[in-house]
Structure formats: C-alpha cells, structure tokens
Design a protein around this motif. Structure first.
Motif, short mmCIF file in Angstrom:
data_model
loop_
_atom_site.label_atom_id
_atom_site.label_comp_id
_atom_site.label_asym_id
_atom_site.label_seq_id
_atom_site.Cartn_x
_atom_site.Cartn_y
_atom_site.Cartn_z
N GLU A 2 8.30 -1.29 -55.07
CA GLU A 2 9.60 -1.63 -54.47
C GLU A 2 9.46 -2.72 -53.41
N ILE A 3 8.46 -2.59 -52.56
CA ILE A 3 8.26 -3.58 -51.50
C ILE A 3 7.94 -4.95 -52.09
N ILE A 4 7.03 -4.99 -53.05
CA ILE A 4 6.65 -6.27 -53.65
C ILE A 4 7.83 -6.89 -54.40
N THR A 5 8.58 -6.06 -55.10
CA THR A 5 9.75 -6.57 -55.83
C THR A 5 10.80 -7.11 -54.88
N ALA A 6 11.01 -6.42 -53.76
CA ALA A 6 11.98 -6.89 -52.76
C ALA A 6 11.53 -8.22 -52.15
N MET A 7 10.24 -8.33 -51.85
CA MET A 7 9.74 -9.59 -51.27
C MET A 7 9.88 -10.74 -52.27
N GLU A 8 9.58 -10.46 -53.52
CA GLU A 8 9.72 -11.48 -54.56
C GLU A 8 11.18 -11.93 -54.67
N TYR A 9 12.09 -10.97 -54.58
CA TYR A 9 13.52 -11.29 -54.66
C TYR A 9 13.93 -12.19 -53.49
N LEU A 10 13.45 -11.88 -52.30
CA LEU A 10 13.80 -12.70 -51.13
C LEU A 10 13.20 -14.10 -51.23
N VAL A 11 11.99 -14.19 -51.77
CA VAL A 11 11.39 -15.51 -51.98
C VAL A 11 12.25 -16.34 -52.93
N GLN A 12 12.76 -15.70 -53.96
CA GLN A 12 13.54 -16.40 -54.98
C GLN A 12 15.00 -16.62 -54.59
N HIS A 13 15.45 -15.99 -53.49
CA HIS A 13 16.84 -16.12 -53.04
C HIS A 13 16.86 -16.51 -51.56
N PRO A 14 16.51 -17.74 -51.25
CA PRO A 14 16.46 -18.18 -49.86
C PRO A 14 17.82 -18.21 -49.17
N GLU A 15 18.89 -18.06 -49.94
CA GLU A 15 20.23 -18.00 -49.31
C GLU A 15 20.42 -16.71 -48.52
N ILE A 16 19.58 -15.69 -48.78
CA ILE A 16 19.61 -14.46 -48.00
C ILE A 16 18.79 -14.69 -46.74
N LYS A 17 19.45 -14.67 -45.60
CA LYS A 17 18.78 -14.99 -44.34
C LYS A 17 18.06 -13.77 -43.77
N HIS A 18 16.85 -14.01 -43.28
CA HIS A 18 16.04 -12.92 -42.75
C HIS A 18 15.04 -13.47 -41.75
N GLY A 19 14.56 -12.60 -40.89
CA GLY A 19 13.50 -12.98 -39.97
C GLY A 19 12.14 -12.82 -40.63
N LYS A 20 11.10 -12.88 -39.81
CA LYS A 20 9.75 -12.69 -40.32
C LYS A 20 9.57 -11.25 -40.78
N ILE A 21 9.01 -11.09 -41.97
CA ILE A 21 8.81 -9.76 -42.54
C ILE A 21 7.33 -9.58 -42.83
N ARG A 22 6.81 -8.46 -42.36
CA ARG A 22 5.41 -8.12 -42.61
C ARG A 22 5.34 -6.92 -43.55
N ILE A 23 4.42 -6.95 -44.47
CA ILE A 23 4.22 -5.79 -45.34
C ILE A 23 2.76 -5.36 -45.27
N ALA A 24 2.53 -4.08 -45.55
CA ALA A 24 1.15 -3.56 -45.52
C ALA A 24 1.01 -2.43 -46.52
N PHE A 25 -0.17 -2.35 -47.12
CA PHE A 25 -0.52 -1.25 -48.01
C PHE A 25 -1.83 -0.63 -47.51
N THR A 26 -1.84 0.68 -47.40
CA THR A 26 -2.96 1.38 -46.77
C THR A 26 -3.67 2.31 -47.74
N PRO A 27 -4.94 2.59 -47.49
CA PRO A 27 -5.66 3.61 -48.25
C PRO A 27 -5.50 4.98 -47.59
N ASP A 28 -5.83 6.03 -48.32
CA ASP A 28 -6.15 7.36 -47.76
C ASP A 28 -5.03 8.06 -46.98
N GLU A 29 -3.78 7.72 -47.26
CA GLU A 29 -2.68 8.42 -46.59
C GLU A 29 -2.64 9.89 -46.98
#
Length: 409
Positions: free
Chosen positions: A148-175
């Motif tokens: 979901e996170i990667i798909t949302a980021m890809e969508y925002l990359v492809q739709h620059p008309e949607i305004k947003h600030g800096k977005i950070r994503i992270a994926f962790t091991p061992d939760e």
C-alpha cells in the motif's frame, strides 16, 4: 488495482519469517531477500534518498512539491512475518466476487474459511479476497502495508498535481518479535510524525496499545528412581504445572477483550530435571501491567519457599502504551480521521490488542498512530485480505499527504 495485487503477491511469496531466538538483526537472513527487492523497486518508482543499512532498515523520500514548508510525515510497515506459523512456500489463492459462502482453502486437509466462524467475511461479499492455501499464513501482516505504501508513493509520483510536503517511508525487520524499532534511526528518518500501516479491517485507527513484556520461568528438578523417590525427587514438570495453576484462570487471550489484559503461555517444555515456561504479559493500564509482573515474582518466591530454590524468573519489557506520546499531538490522529471520512470510510478508533512498531517509535520521539492495512486472522492459515481494503488504504495514505499539506498555512 492490478499493480497493487501483483505487488502484494510478489511480496507474500518471499519468506520473511522472523526468529525470536536469534541474536542478529534481522533475525533471519531471508528477510534480506525482500529487503533487496524493495530497495530496487523504490528506485524504479522514482523515490529519492533510498537507503538500506546493515540491519536491513529501509528508508526513502518523496520530495515536497510545494513552495512552502510543511511538516515532514512518514509511513512505516514491517517486512517480517510471524514465527507462530509457517511463512514458507506461501501460495495465495484469489477469490473473485466472493459470494458469502465457505471458502475451501485446502480440500485434502479439509481446511475451510467459513463465515459461520469468521463473521467478518460477510462484509466482503462481491469483493476480491486473497487467502492462503491452508498450509501457511498469508503475510498480509504486514506485506499488505508495504504494498500500500509503495503503491501510494508511485501514485503521487505519477500525479504531481496532488500537492504534498516531504514524505518519508520506512520498512523494518523483526516487528513480529518485538524488535522492529530497536535499531530504527529516528533522527535519520527525520519526520515530524508517522503512521504505521499495520492494522486490520478498513477504518481502524489506533493510538493506544498494550504495555508488553515477555517472561521465562525456569524450573530445576532432581531425578530419582520413582520407586525410591519419596522426599527426594523434585519433579520440574509438576512444579511448572503448579506455577501455572496460580495464574488467574480467566485472564488469558481466549477469555479477554477490549481493555482487558492477560497472561499468555505460548511455550511449555520439560522433563523431570528441567522445565521452562515461556509467556507474554499484556495490559493497557500501566499499574495493572506492573502488578502482573509482580505476580510472577511473588509466585516464584512462594514456590521457592515451598520446594527449595528451584525456580528462576526472567522478565523483559517489550514496549509501552503509545497513548501518552500521541495525545499531546492529537492533530495527527485527527488528520487521519479526516482523511478516512473524506473517502467515505468510517473511522474505527479503538485500542490495539497487540503491539506495533509505532508504540516503540512514539517513545523514541516519533509519534506514530496505526492505520488499517486491511487483513484479517493474522498469524495463521485462515489469514485473508480483501483487495478493495488494500486499495482504500492506498487512498487514505494519499489523502493524509494531501491534507497535511493543505492544512498548513
């Protein structure tokens, strides 16, 4: 939805089961298989500052497309699956236009996913369900969140008309073994706040979780020929059973709900000379949580007086209730709530009967509520996720990014 589906199916067929007995990070080498794949994909969709450290923590950035400064927000999911059930050779099944009847997961073993037992299934009639084949868990916890996170980021990359600030994503091991945030570099991540995409059904929005600890009860016995054992034998198995009999009978997972805490014995092994009980302690209330830990100590002392010093207890805190760290910045919950409501999703705000990376991260300086990822029946062969729920999670991520930018003057 096809890209979201193909992404998710690719992730779940990569075994990333974590190991609570390992001392390394990640706890299993196979988590690197998915980690390396994700790093490549993040580059491919156009994210920047993509990094992976020596412990397999992945971070990446979608730069702001605004000409003003707004908060940097983050989205986080975990790569590992639970050690409670096999994550090897996952073979997802896709049920299109679910009709509300029993789903045969495995005909040979007569394993059936039935709405007569799992009533939540009836919410998803007409939708596309992704299930297991009855031999493994699925891994929607939390590979749905990653997809979901990667798909949302890809969508925002492809739709620059949607305004947003800096977005950070992270994926962790061992939760899944309580270590997902242990080596998370909050300063490097650099977000004002974040959201874990690690909840269950559509609408879940959580900022309160259990206080948690693990405990090991170790019993030493003495083996003597049973024909001559009177006043000599010390049976570690019997003493372990006696210890368990002194715990509150109804304060276990199968008899508690809501804000009720519990003790959960998840492993018991023994012979005459040595026995061990592995259990976890959970409670939302800090005082009750402390009392539960003290009870284990008191039982140990009581039985040591009765049987001689034959029992040792080790208790290790795992995570705390993040509510105290989120409430002072409650607008971050309100933004997520508004995002859901604007999409026609009714927010379900309730305490988590479990933990999430967000609980530890909140105490590390990164307030981090939890949002639904869409799956059900985690950690077992009856796990499933509706594709439409995952799509709604993608929409919520995008809307949170948009709202955060638009609300800052």
């Amino acid at each position: 939805m096809e890209k979201l589906l193909s992404r998710f199916l690719d992730y779940v067929t990569t075994d990333t089961q974590s190991d609570p007995y390992s001392k390394t990070t990640p706890s299993t080498e196979k988590q690197w298989d998915l980690a390396k794949k994700l790093v490549l994909e993040l580059h491919q969709i156009g994210l920047q500052e993509v990094s992976i450290d020596e412990n397999a923590y992945i971070m990446a950035t979608l730069p702001s497309n605004l000409d003003k400064k707004v908060p940097t927000i983050g989205f986080i999911s975990h790569m590992d699956t639970s050690p409670d059930f096999s994550g090897r050779n996952v073979k997802p099944q896709i049920i299109k236009d679910y009709d509300g009847t029993d789903i045969v997961l495995n005909k040979t073993k007569n394993i059936v996913l039935s709405p007569s037992y799992f009533e939540d299934l009836l919410q998803y009639q007409g939708q596309t369900l992704i299930t297991t084949d009855g031999n493994t868990l699925l891994g929607a916890d939390d590979k749905a969140g990653i997809a979901e996170i990667i798909t949302a980021m890809e969508y925002l990359v492809q739709h620059p008309e949607i305004k947003h600030g800096k977005i950070r994503i992270a994926f962790t091991p061992d939760e899944e073994i309580g270590r997902g945030a242990h080596k998370f570099d909050v300063k490097k991540f650099g977000a004002d706040w974040a959201y874990t995409m690690d909840g269950s059904q559509v609408g879940e929005l959580e900022y309160e979780n259990f206080n948690a600890a693990s405990a090991k009860i170790m019993v030493k016995g003495k083996s003597v020929h049973p024909g001559y054992a009177k006043n000599k034998m010390v049976n570690a198995i019997s003493i372990a059973n006696e210890f368990l009999s002194l715990l509150p009978l109804r304060e276990v997972p199968e008899h508690t709900t809501g804000m009720e805490g519990f003790f959960h014995v998840h492993k018991l092994k023994g012979e005459i000379e040595k026995a061990q009980i592995d259990l976890i302690i959970r409670d939302h209330d800090a005082e009750h949580f402390q009392a539960r830990k003290e009870l284990l100590v008191n039982i140990t002392e009581k039985l040591n007086k009765k049987h001689g010093d034959c029992i040792a207890v080790e208790i290790e805190d795992q995570y705390r209730n993040m509510r105290e760290k989120v409430e002072p910045v409650f607008h971050i919950v309100e933004i997520a709530q508004e995002a859901m409501e604007s999409l026609g999703i009714e927010p379900i705000i309730k305490p988590i009967r479990g933990g999430t990376d967000g609980s530890q991260l909140s105490f590390m300086g990164l307030p981090c509520p939890n949002i639904f990822a869409g799956g059900h029946n985690f950690h077992g062969k009856y796990e499933y996720v509706p594709l439409e729920s995952m799509e709604k999670a993608v929409q919520v991520i995008v809307k949170i990014c948009e709202l955060t930018a638009s609300q800052i003057k």
